[in-house]
Each structure stands twice: as C-alpha cells, then as structure tokens.
Design a protein around this motif. Structure first.
Motif, PDB file in Angstrom:
ATOM      1  N   ASN A  70       6.150  -0.252   1.512  1.00 58.05           N
ATOM      2  CA  ASN A  70       7.090  -0.338   0.396  1.00 58.05           C
ATOM      3  C   ASN A  70       6.422  -0.271  -0.975  1.00 58.05           C
ATOM      4  OD1 ASN A  70       9.830  -0.474   1.478  1.00 58.05           O
ATOM      5  ND2 ASN A  70       9.020  -2.228   2.590  1.00 58.05           N
ATOM      6  N   HIS A  71       5.311   0.402  -1.039  1.00 58.65           N
ATOM      7  CA  HIS A  71       4.591   0.613  -2.294  1.00 58.65           C
ATOM      8  C   HIS A  71       3.953   2.001  -2.281  1.00 58.65           C
ATOM      9  CE1 HIS A  71       4.738  -3.768  -2.383  1.00 58.65           C
ATOM     10  NE2 HIS A  71       4.565  -3.662  -3.691  1.00 58.65           N
ATOM     11  N   ALA A  72       4.158   2.739  -3.343  1.00 53.99           N
ATOM     12  CA  ALA A  72       3.317   3.910  -3.564  1.00 53.99           C
ATOM     13  C   ALA A  72       1.957   3.356  -3.966  1.00 53.99           C
ATOM     14  CB  ALA A  72       3.901   4.778  -4.679  1.00 53.99           C
ATOM     15  N   LEU A  73       0.900   4.043  -3.614  1.00 54.00           N
ATOM     16  CA  LEU A  73      -0.431   3.538  -3.965  1.00 54.00           C
ATOM     17  C   LEU A  73      -0.944   4.127  -5.265  1.00 54.00           C
ATOM     18  CD1 LEU A  73      -2.034   3.394  -0.411  1.00 54.00           C
ATOM     19  CD2 LEU A  73      -0.788   1.624  -1.684  1.00 54.00           C
ATOM     20  N   THR A  74      -0.251   5.133  -5.772  1.00 54.53           N
ATOM     21  CA  THR A  74      -0.542   5.730  -7.083  1.00 54.53           C
ATOM     22  C   THR A  74       0.792   6.178  -7.660  1.00 54.53           C
ATOM     23  OG1 THR A  74      -0.824   7.959  -6.181  1.00 54.53           O
ATOM     24  CG2 THR A  74      -2.809   6.610  -6.334  1.00 54.53           C
ATOM     25  N   GLY A  75       0.779   6.586  -8.923  1.00 59.48           N
ATOM     26  CA  GLY A  75       1.991   7.145  -9.528  1.00 59.48           C
ATOM     27  C   GLY A  75       3.081   6.117  -9.756  1.00 59.48           C
ATOM     28  N   ARG A  76       4.310   6.623  -9.879  1.00 53.91           N
ATOM     29  CA  ARG A  76       5.471   5.789 -10.178  1.00 53.91           C
ATOM     30  C   ARG A  76       5.739   4.817  -9.035  1.00 53.91           C
ATOM     31  NH1 ARG A  76      11.601   7.930 -10.292  1.00 53.91           N
ATOM     32  NH2 ARG A  76      12.571   5.904 -10.559  1.00 53.91           N
ATOM     33  N   GLU A  77       6.064   3.590  -9.397  1.00 56.12           N
ATOM     34  CA  GLU A  77       6.404   2.572  -8.399  1.00 56.12           C
ATOM     35  C   GLU A  77       7.906   2.329  -8.468  1.00 56.12           C
ATOM     36  OE1 GLU A  77       6.295   0.783  -5.388  1.00 56.12           O
ATOM     37  OE2 GLU A  77       4.225   0.995  -6.057  1.00 56.12           O
ATOM     38  N   TYR A  78       8.612   2.548  -7.355  1.00 61.93           N
ATOM     39  CA  TYR A  78      10.062   2.372  -7.370  1.00 61.93           C
ATOM     40  C   TYR A  78      10.557   1.411  -6.289  1.00 61.93           C
ATOM     41  CZ  TYR A  78      10.279   5.391  -3.329  1.00 61.93           C
ATOM     42  OH  TYR A  78      10.097   5.907  -2.075  1.00 61.93           O
ATOM     43  N   ALA A  79       9.825   1.223  -5.210  1.00 59.70           N
ATOM     44  CA  ALA A  79      10.278   0.340  -4.132  1.00 59.70           C
ATOM     45  C   ALA A  79       9.610  -1.027  -4.214  1.00 59.70           C
ATOM     46  CB  ALA A  79       9.988   0.962  -2.769  1.00 59.70           C
ATOM     47  N   GLY A  80       8.431  -1.071  -4.787  1.00 57.37           N
ATOM     48  CA  GLY A  80       7.665  -2.306  -4.854  1.00 57.37           C
ATOM     49  C   GLY A  80       7.469  -2.755  -6.287  1.00 57.37           C
ATOM     50  N   SER A  81       6.284  -3.246  -6.580  1.00 61.73           N
ATOM     51  CA  SER A  81       5.938  -3.724  -7.927  1.00 61.73           C
ATOM     52  C   SER A  81       4.473  -3.407  -8.184  1.00 61.73           C
ATOM     53  CB  SER A  81       6.164  -5.235  -8.027  1.00 61.73           C
ATOM     54  OG  SER A  81       5.315  -5.923  -7.115  1.00 61.73           O
ATOM     55  N   GLN A  82       4.100  -3.402  -9.443  1.00 62.12           N
ATOM     56  CA  GLN A  82       2.697  -3.153  -9.779  1.00 62.12           C
ATOM     57  C   GLN A  82       1.813  -4.282  -9.240  1.00 62.12           C
ATOM     58  OE1 GLN A  82       1.305  -0.412 -11.025  1.00 62.12           O
ATOM     59  NE2 GLN A  82       3.309   0.563 -11.084  1.00 62.12           N
ATOM     60  N   GLY A  83       2.289  -5.537  -9.315  1.00 60.76           N
ATOM     61  CA  GLY A  83       1.524  -6.651  -8.761  1.00 60.76           C
ATOM     62  C   GLY A  83       1.367  -6.533  -7.253  1.00 60.76           C
ATOM     63  N   GLY A  84       2.430  -6.111  -6.577  1.00 60.46           N
ATOM     64  CA  GLY A  84       2.361  -5.887  -5.141  1.00 60.46           C
ATOM     65  C   GLY A  84       1.387  -4.779  -4.797  1.00 60.46           C
ATOM     66  N   ARG A  85       1.428  -3.695  -5.584  1.00 60.80           N
ATOM     67  CA  ARG A  85       0.491  -2.589  -5.359  1.00 60.80           C
ATOM     68  C   ARG A  85      -0.942  -3.076  -5.498  1.00 60.80           C
ATOM     69  NH1 ARG A  85       0.728   2.787  -8.966  1.00 60.80           N
ATOM     70  NH2 ARG A  85       2.594   3.104  -7.733  1.00 60.80           N
ATOM     71  N   ARG A  86      -1.213  -3.881  -6.534  1.00 66.08           N
ATOM     72  CA  ARG A  86      -2.573  -4.402  -6.719  1.00 66.08           C
ATOM     73  C   ARG A  86      -3.010  -5.219  -5.496  1.00 66.08           C
ATOM     74  NH1 ARG A  86      -0.710  -4.656 -11.991  1.00 66.08           N
ATOM     75  NH2 ARG A  86      -0.009  -6.815 -11.803  1.00 66.08           N
ATOM     76  N   ALA A  87      -2.090  -5.998  -4.925  1.00 64.20           N
ATOM     77  CA  ALA A  87      -2.416  -6.802  -3.746  1.00 64.20           C
ATOM     78  C   ALA A  87      -2.739  -5.912  -2.549  1.00 64.20           C
ATOM     79  CB  ALA A  87      -1.260  -7.747  -3.410  1.00 64.20           C
ATOM     80  N   VAL A  88      -1.970  -4.854  -2.358  1.00 62.10           N
ATOM     81  CA  VAL A  88      -2.217  -3.929  -1.245  1.00 62.10           C
ATOM     82  C   VAL A  88      -3.560  -3.227  -1.436  1.00 62.10           C
ATOM     83  CG1 VAL A  88      -1.416  -1.806  -0.121  1.00 62.10           C
ATOM     84  CG2 VAL A  88       0.227  -3.606  -0.721  1.00 62.10           C
ATOM     85  N   LEU A  89      -3.826  -2.733  -2.637  1.00 58.63           N
ATOM     86  CA  LEU A  89      -5.092  -2.039  -2.897  1.00 58.63           C
ATOM     87  C   LEU A  89      -6.278  -2.982  -2.722  1.00 58.63           C
ATOM     88  CD1 LEU A  89      -4.041   0.187  -5.928  1.00 58.63           C
ATOM     89  CD2 LEU A  89      -4.397   0.903  -3.543  1.00 58.63           C
ATOM     90  N   ALA A  90      -6.130  -4.236  -3.148  1.00 56.38           N
ATOM     91  CA  ALA A  90      -7.208  -5.220  -2.959  1.00 56.38           C
ATOM     92  C   ALA A  90      -7.430  -5.486  -1.473  1.00 56.38           C
ATOM     93  CB  ALA A  90      -6.875  -6.513  -3.698  1.00 56.38           C
ATOM     94  N   ALA A  91      -6.343  -5.543  -0.693  1.00 62.24           N
ATOM     95  CA  ALA A  91      -6.471  -5.747   0.756  1.00 62.24           C
ATOM     96  C   ALA A  91      -7.225  -4.590   1.398  1.00 62.24           C
ATOM     97  CB  ALA A  91      -5.091  -5.903   1.392  1.00 62.24           C
ATOM     98  N   LEU A  92      -6.897  -3.362   0.995  1.00 66.04           N
ATOM     99  CA  LEU A  92      -7.622  -2.204   1.529  1.00 66.04           C
ATOM    100  C   LEU A  92      -9.110  -2.335   1.238  1.00 66.04           C
ATOM    101  CD1 LEU A  92      -5.180   0.704   0.610  1.00 66.04           C
ATOM    102  CD2 LEU A  92      -5.592  -0.273   2.876  1.00 66.04           C
ATOM    103  N   ASP A  93      -9.429  -2.721   0.020  1.00 66.97           N
ATOM    104  CA  ASP A  93     -10.832  -2.888  -0.374  1.00 66.97           C
ATOM    105  C   ASP A  93     -11.508  -3.983   0.470  1.00 66.97           C
ATOM    106  OD1 ASP A  93     -13.046  -2.230  -2.159  1.00 66.97           O
ATOM    107  OD2 ASP A  93     -12.719  -4.239  -2.997  1.00 66.97           O
ATOM    108  N   THR A  94     -10.853  -5.117   0.600  1.00 69.63           N
ATOM    109  CA  THR A  94     -11.397  -6.229   1.377  1.00 69.63           C
ATOM    110  C   THR A  94     -11.633  -5.837   2.832  1.00 69.63           C
ATOM    111  OG1 THR A  94     -10.339  -7.871  -0.035  1.00 69.63           O
ATOM    112  CG2 THR A  94     -10.921  -8.588   2.196  1.00 69.63           C
ATOM    113  N   LEU A  95     -10.705  -5.064   3.393  1.00 73.27           N
ATOM    114  CA  LEU A  95     -10.795  -4.677   4.800  1.00 73.27           C
ATOM    115  C   LEU A  95     -11.647  -3.434   5.032  1.00 73.27           C
ATOM    116  CD1 LEU A  95      -7.055  -5.305   5.732  1.00 73.27           C
ATOM    117  CD2 LEU A  95      -9.038  -6.723   6.386  1.00 73.27           C
ATOM    118  N   GLY A  96     -12.152  -2.828   3.943  1.00 72.74           N
ATOM    119  CA  GLY A  96     -12.986  -1.634   4.085  1.00 72.74           C
ATOM    120  C   GLY A  96     -12.195  -0.428   4.578  1.00 72.74           C
TER     121      GLY A  96
END
Length: 151
Positions: A70-96
């Motif tokens: 429920n988040h685009a990882l780049t570009g316009r965010e319409y289903a999620g939130s910018q804070g949510g996107r940051r959390a998802v991207l941080a999780a990807l980084d943490t999990l490698g």
C-alpha cells in the motif's frame, strides 16, 4: 514447504528450502486503527506493523518479502503516507533487500505500483507487471507483479 509463525497478524511466512518467504498487507490510508493496526495515524500504523515484522524476520536469510504494501516506493504517494514509505524503505535497508518492483506502473495510469516483491541485495531480478484484466474488465484492483531471478 514449511509454514512459519506469522511475523505480524497481516503477514504470512513459509520456508522453501533455505529461503524464507513473507507476504504482507501493510496499512492503507483509510484502514483505521482497529486490529491489527496500532497507532494514531497512517504513518505510525505502518511504522508499528513494519517494526514488528522486521523484528520477527530479521534473522531469516535468505529472505524474500512481498505483498500489498500500500505504498509506492518512489513518486506520488496516494494509498499510503510519506512516513509509511520511509518505514518501508528503512525496513528494506535493515533486511538487506531491494524491491525491483519499485518503478513498475500501477493499474491506475501515471501511478506506480503499491504491490511489491523484494529480494536480497545483489540478486539479479527483472520485475514485470501482469494486468489483472480480461476482455477489458478488471478482475481486481491489483495487478500481479512477478520477478524473474537469476540464480
């Protein structure tokens, strides 16, 4: 295949061979704060879900994580939130992990996918979208996103 304990109430996990696969639905903007979501706003609900998920799969290697994030990882965010996107991207980084689906289109023109598949960094993977449409009619509001992986 071996089912594993759910790493979050909105996720399921299984091990095939040595690889752990996790599929998650993450909060969307209008999901509300009822179970399984914890938090006062969308960003905090996503942060809480992702934090619980990461803490429960952090040792799983190799790991493939996908689903309706429920988040685009780049570009316009319409289903999620910018804070949510940051959390998802941080999780990807943490999990490698990296999500080759990040730049694929959504079924809605000019938007990017909110459905993703992430694989370990360094894995050669080509992502593609399969339209959930038949005879001009949508079968779902979600398309299928597929990875072709070089092993």
């Amino acid at each position: 295949m071996s089912p594993l304990p759910d790493p979050h109430p909105a996720s399921a996990a299984a091990r095939i061979g040595t690889t752990t696969y996790v599929s998650s639905i993450l909060p969307w903007r209008g999901c509300g704060s009822g179970a399984p979501w914890v938090g006062g706003n969308h960003a905090s609900r996503t942060e809480n879900a992702v934090s619980e998920l990461v803490s429960n799969v952090a040792g799983a290697r190799p790991l493939v994580w996908g689903g309706d994030w429920n988040h685009a990882l780049t570009g316009r965010e319409y289903a999620g939130s910018q804070g949510g996107r940051r959390a998802v991207l941080a999780a990807l980084d943490t999990l490698g992990l990296e999500a080759p689906t990040a730049t694929l289109p959504h079924a809605i023109e000019d938007l990017l996918s909110i459905d993703h598949v992430a694989v370990p960094l360094g894995i050669e993977a080509t992502a593609s979208r399969v339209s959930a449409q038949c005879d001009g009619k949508r079968l779902s509001d979600h398309d299928a996103y597929v990875l072709d992986v070089e092993v």
